[in-house]
Design a protein around this motif. Structure first.
Motif, PDB file in Angstrom:
ATOM      1  N   TYR A   1      53.825  68.962  44.618  1.00 54.79           N
ATOM      2  CA  TYR A   1      52.591  68.628  44.610  1.00 54.79           C
ATOM      3  C   TYR A   1      52.096  67.885  46.374  1.00 54.79           C
ATOM      4  O   TYR A   1      52.910  66.887  46.850  1.00 54.79           O
ATOM      5  CB  TYR A   1      51.407  68.839  44.178  1.00 54.79           C
ATOM      6  CG  TYR A   1      51.942  67.048  43.090  1.00 54.79           C
ATOM      7  CD1 TYR A   1      51.808  65.930  43.627  1.00 54.79           C
ATOM      8  CD2 TYR A   1      53.101  67.779  42.113  1.00 54.79           C
ATOM      9  CE1 TYR A   1      52.250  65.184  42.699  1.00 54.79           C
ATOM     10  CE2 TYR A   1      53.250  66.406  41.557  1.00 54.79           C
ATOM     11  CZ  TYR A   1      52.783  65.276  41.712  1.00 54.79           C
ATOM     12  OH  TYR A   1      53.506  64.105  41.324  1.00 54.79           O
ATOM     13  N   GLY A   2      50.386  67.411  46.286  1.00 59.30           N
ATOM     14  CA  GLY A   2      50.343  66.437  47.901  1.00 59.30           C
ATOM     15  C   GLY A   2      48.566  66.870  48.195  1.00 59.30           C
ATOM     16  O   GLY A   2      48.041  67.100  47.050  1.00 59.30           O
ATOM     17  N   ARG A   3      48.495  66.808  49.284  1.00 59.93           N
ATOM     18  CA  ARG A   3      47.687  67.530  49.829  1.00 59.93           C
ATOM     19  C   ARG A   3      47.201  68.807  50.492  1.00 59.93           C
ATOM     20  O   ARG A   3      48.271  69.357  50.902  1.00 59.93           O
ATOM     21  CB  ARG A   3      47.300  66.710  51.562  1.00 59.93           C
ATOM     22  CG  ARG A   3      46.957  65.425  51.303  1.00 59.93           C
ATOM     23  CD  ARG A   3      46.605  64.672  52.845  1.00 59.93           C
ATOM     24  NE  ARG A   3      46.785  63.025  52.669  1.00 59.93           N
ATOM     25  CZ  ARG A   3      48.084  62.007  53.044  1.00 59.93           C
ATOM     26  NH1 ARG A   3      49.401  62.907  52.615  1.00 59.93           N
ATOM     27  NH2 ARG A   3      47.729  61.057  52.788  1.00 59.93           N
TER      28      ARG A   3
ATOM     29  N   VAL B   1      40.059  69.288  51.914  1.00 59.49           N
ATOM     30  CA  VAL B   1      41.368  68.999  51.486  1.00 59.49           C
ATOM     31  C   VAL B   1      41.126  68.220  50.105  1.00 59.49           C
ATOM     32  O   VAL B   1      39.794  66.670  49.851  1.00 59.49           O
ATOM     33  CB  VAL B   1      42.155  67.697  52.250  1.00 59.49           C
ATOM     34  CG1 VAL B   1      43.507  67.294  51.699  1.00 59.49           C
ATOM     35  CG2 VAL B   1      42.395  68.288  53.053  1.00 59.49           C
ATOM     36  N   VAL B   2      41.792  68.574  49.523  1.00 63.34           N
ATOM     37  CA  VAL B   2      41.752  67.711  47.387  1.00 63.34           C
ATOM     38  C   VAL B   2      43.542  67.509  47.928  1.00 63.34           C
ATOM     39  O   VAL B   2      44.379  67.981  48.379  1.00 63.34           O
ATOM     40  CB  VAL B   2      41.352  68.737  46.349  1.00 63.34           C
ATOM     41  CG1 VAL B   2      42.421  69.770  46.402  1.00 63.34           C
ATOM     42  CG2 VAL B   2      41.842  67.332  45.155  1.00 63.34           C
ATOM     43  N   SER B   3      43.540  66.174  46.920  1.00 59.30           N
ATOM     44  CA  SER B   3      44.899  65.861  46.975  1.00 59.30           C
ATOM     45  C   SER B   3      45.678  65.343  45.611  1.00 59.30           C
ATOM     46  O   SER B   3      44.453  64.396  44.890  1.00 59.30           O
ATOM     47  CB  SER B   3      45.062  64.937  47.797  1.00 59.30           C
ATOM     48  OG  SER B   3      44.563  63.960  47.960  1.00 59.30           O
ATOM     49  N   LEU B   4      46.855  65.072  45.494  1.00 56.15           N
ATOM     50  CA  LEU B   4      47.720  64.623  43.979  1.00 56.15           C
ATOM     51  C   LEU B   4      48.647  64.250  44.837  1.00 56.15           C
ATOM     52  O   LEU B   4      49.584  64.683  44.994  1.00 56.15           O
ATOM     53  CB  LEU B   4      47.799  65.360  42.969  1.00 56.15           C
ATOM     54  CG  LEU B   4      47.586  65.021  41.508  1.00 56.15           C
ATOM     55  CD1 LEU B   4      46.420  63.943  40.845  1.00 56.15           C
ATOM     56  CD2 LEU B   4      48.196  66.020  41.048  1.00 56.15           C
ATOM     57  N   ILE B   5      49.048  63.005  45.128  1.00 53.66           N
ATOM     58  CA  ILE B   5      49.544  62.788  45.511  1.00 53.66           C
ATOM     59  C   ILE B   5      50.768  60.519  44.731  1.00 53.66           C
ATOM     60  O   ILE B   5      50.034  60.233  44.335  1.00 53.66           O
ATOM     61  CB  ILE B   5      49.245  61.226  46.894  1.00 53.66           C
ATOM     62  CG1 ILE B   5      49.143  62.244  47.882  1.00 53.66           C
ATOM     63  CG2 ILE B   5      50.576  60.420  47.499  1.00 53.66           C
ATOM     64  CD1 ILE B   5      48.421  61.783  49.152  1.00 53.66           C
ATOM     65  N   LEU B   6      51.967  60.930  44.405  1.00 55.16           N
ATOM     66  CA  LEU B   6      52.624  60.287  43.345  1.00 55.16           C
ATOM     67  C   LEU B   6      53.713  59.775  44.639  1.00 55.16           C
ATOM     68  O   LEU B   6      54.106  59.971  45.533  1.00 55.16           O
ATOM     69  CB  LEU B   6      54.045  60.994  42.694  1.00 55.16           C
ATOM     70  CG  LEU B   6      54.874  60.426  41.985  1.00 55.16           C
ATOM     71  CD1 LEU B   6      53.789  59.570  41.165  1.00 55.16           C
ATOM     72  CD2 LEU B   6      55.688  61.225  41.341  1.00 55.16           C
ATOM     73  N   ARG B   7      53.198  58.373  44.976  1.00 54.41           N
ATOM     74  CA  ARG B   7      53.408  57.276  46.028  1.00 54.41           C
ATOM     75  C   ARG B   7      54.977  57.186  45.765  1.00 54.41           C
ATOM     76  O   ARG B   7      55.052  56.349  44.933  1.00 54.41           O
ATOM     77  CB  ARG B   7      52.671  56.388  46.311  1.00 54.41           C
ATOM     78  CG  ARG B   7      50.339  56.630  46.551  1.00 54.41           C
ATOM     79  CD  ARG B   7      50.205  56.029  46.622  1.00 54.41           C
ATOM     80  NE  ARG B   7      48.987  56.033  47.143  1.00 54.41           N
ATOM     81  CZ  ARG B   7      47.775  56.304  47.568  1.00 54.41           C
ATOM     82  NH1 ARG B   7      48.404  56.210  48.937  1.00 54.41           N
ATOM     83  NH2 ARG B   7      47.127  57.349  48.041  1.00 54.41           N
TER      84      ARG B   7
ATOM     85  N   GLY C   1      42.334  62.584  45.070  1.00 54.41           N
ATOM     86  CA  GLY C   1      41.537  61.991  45.738  1.00 54.41           C
ATOM     87  C   GLY C   1      41.164  63.742  46.253  1.00 54.41           C
ATOM     88  O   GLY C   1      41.254  64.139  46.918  1.00 54.41           O
ATOM     89  N   TYR C   2      40.079  62.745  47.512  1.00 55.59           N
ATOM     90  CA  TYR C   2      39.309  64.408  48.147  1.00 55.59           C
ATOM     91  C   TYR C   2      38.489  63.649  49.586  1.00 55.59           C
ATOM     92  O   TYR C   2      38.063  62.888  49.317  1.00 55.59           O
ATOM     93  CB  TYR C   2      38.619  64.633  47.543  1.00 55.59           C
ATOM     94  CG  TYR C   2      37.982  63.779  46.228  1.00 55.59           C
ATOM     95  CD1 TYR C   2      36.936  62.949  46.399  1.00 55.59           C
ATOM     96  CD2 TYR C   2      38.320  63.608  44.615  1.00 55.59           C
ATOM     97  CE1 TYR C   2      36.352  62.072  45.566  1.00 55.59           C
ATOM     98  CE2 TYR C   2      38.048  62.686  44.164  1.00 55.59           C
ATOM     99  CZ  TYR C   2      36.595  61.695  44.761  1.00 55.59           C
ATOM    100  OH  TYR C   2      36.377  60.888  44.053  1.00 55.59           O
TER     101      TYR C   2
ATOM    102  N   ALA D   1      40.264  71.275  38.899  1.00 51.84           N
ATOM    103  CA  ALA D   1      41.507  72.523  38.960  1.00 51.84           C
ATOM    104  C   ALA D   1      42.948  71.565  39.355  1.00 51.84           C
ATOM    105  O   ALA D   1      43.708  72.219  39.154  1.00 51.84           O
ATOM    106  CB  ALA D   1      40.649  74.051  40.130  1.00 51.84           C
ATOM    107  N   LEU D   2      42.733  71.282  40.213  1.00 52.70           N
ATOM    108  CA  LEU D   2      44.295  70.498  40.671  1.00 52.70           C
ATOM    109  C   LEU D   2      44.668  69.677  39.797  1.00 52.70           C
ATOM    110  O   LEU D   2      46.407  69.700  39.644  1.00 52.70           O
ATOM    111  CB  LEU D   2      43.695  69.520  41.941  1.00 52.70           C
ATOM    112  CG  LEU D   2      45.152  68.876  42.585  1.00 52.70           C
ATOM    113  CD1 LEU D   2      46.036  70.321  43.154  1.00 52.70           C
ATOM    114  CD2 LEU D   2      45.309  68.583  43.714  1.00 52.70           C
ATOM    115  N   ILE D   3      44.112  69.204  38.737  1.00 49.54           N
ATOM    116  CA  ILE D   3      44.498  67.909  38.069  1.00 49.54           C
ATOM    117  C   ILE D   3      44.577  69.381  37.214  1.00 49.54           C
ATOM    118  O   ILE D   3      45.897  68.865  36.387  1.00 49.54           O
ATOM    119  CB  ILE D   3      43.357  67.095  37.256  1.00 49.54           C
ATOM    120  CG1 ILE D   3      43.154  65.480  38.253  1.00 49.54           C
ATOM    121  CG2 ILE D   3      44.139  66.472  35.706  1.00 49.54           C
ATOM    122  CD1 ILE D   3      42.201  64.907  38.182  1.00 49.54           C
TER     123      ILE D   3
END
Length: 205
Positions: free
Chosen positions: A75-77, A98-104, A116-117, A135-137
């Motif tokens: 996952y990511g952007r 864009v909606v993002s879920l980023i594991l740094r 993020g969005y 929805a992404l979460i």
């Protein structure tokens, strides 16, 4: 060498109004939209320019940074497209954000990803960021084995803070985050149920 993550082009997470889909490296529409989105000062003042100043740089960003997150976590952007009607396919829908879920990655990152969005300004105030982030979460908790989600933003970014609150994240104070190099505090939000002691996640005072 890590495996290249390549989801089916038809994949999307659907909501009533939106499709949430992966970037496709080399897709000219995705490259052009990335350049368009990152051209707005209202957006880059909070999320940074990231060097996206031409089609070539936008293509490089997708092929390297975006794809690297996919390869590492799945996952990511994600692109967000607006359906012209509730049954519309992804191909029929219009790119709006864009909606993002980023594991740094360590040592700068934390053990839970952050949401993020960013949406083109013409689409602000319509609830799309909230709808896409929820929805992404929800999908990530079910399918990506994600155990917690953070939300980080500039404390003065009232619009972003409202979105984080609408998607159900709880305010946990302000801290300086190690992956931002300007030394200014960020507002910290977290999913309900996450530990109230942020030092558990490596966030020191």
């Amino acid at each position: 060498m890590s495996a290249v993550f390549s989801p089916p082009p038809s994949f999307s997470i659907q909501t009533e109004r939106l499709h949430i889909s992966y970037f496709e490296p080399g897709n000219p529409d995705h490259t052009a939209f990335a350049l368009h989105l990152w051209s707005f000062d209202e957006i880059t003042k909070y999320i940074g320019k990231r060097g996206i100043v031409s089609l070539e740089r936008a293509d490089e960003f997708i092929r390297t940074s975006v794809q690297a997150d996919y390869n590492r976590t799945g996952y990511g952007r994600f692109l967000v497209s607006l359906k012209p009607h509730p049954q519309a396919s992804l191909a029929e829908s219009k790119l709006i954000g864009v909606v993002s879920l980023i594991l740094r990655e360590p040592p700068l990152g934390y053990p839970c990803p952050d949401i993020g969005y960013a949406f083109i300004p013409d689409e602000w105030g319509k609830g799309y960021a909230t709808e896409a982030a929820i929805a992404l979460i929800d999908y990530a908790l079910r399918e990506f084995n994600v155990k917690g989600v953070f939300g980080f933003c500039n404390p003065d970014n009232k619009r972003s803070r409202r979105v984080l609150e609408k998607i159900g994240l709880e305010f946990r104070g302000e801290k300086i985050l190690r992956f931002f190099d300007d030394g200014t505090p960020s507002a910290i939000y977290a999913l309900p149920g996450m530990d109230s002691d942020l030092s558990v996640y490596g966030m020191e005072d």
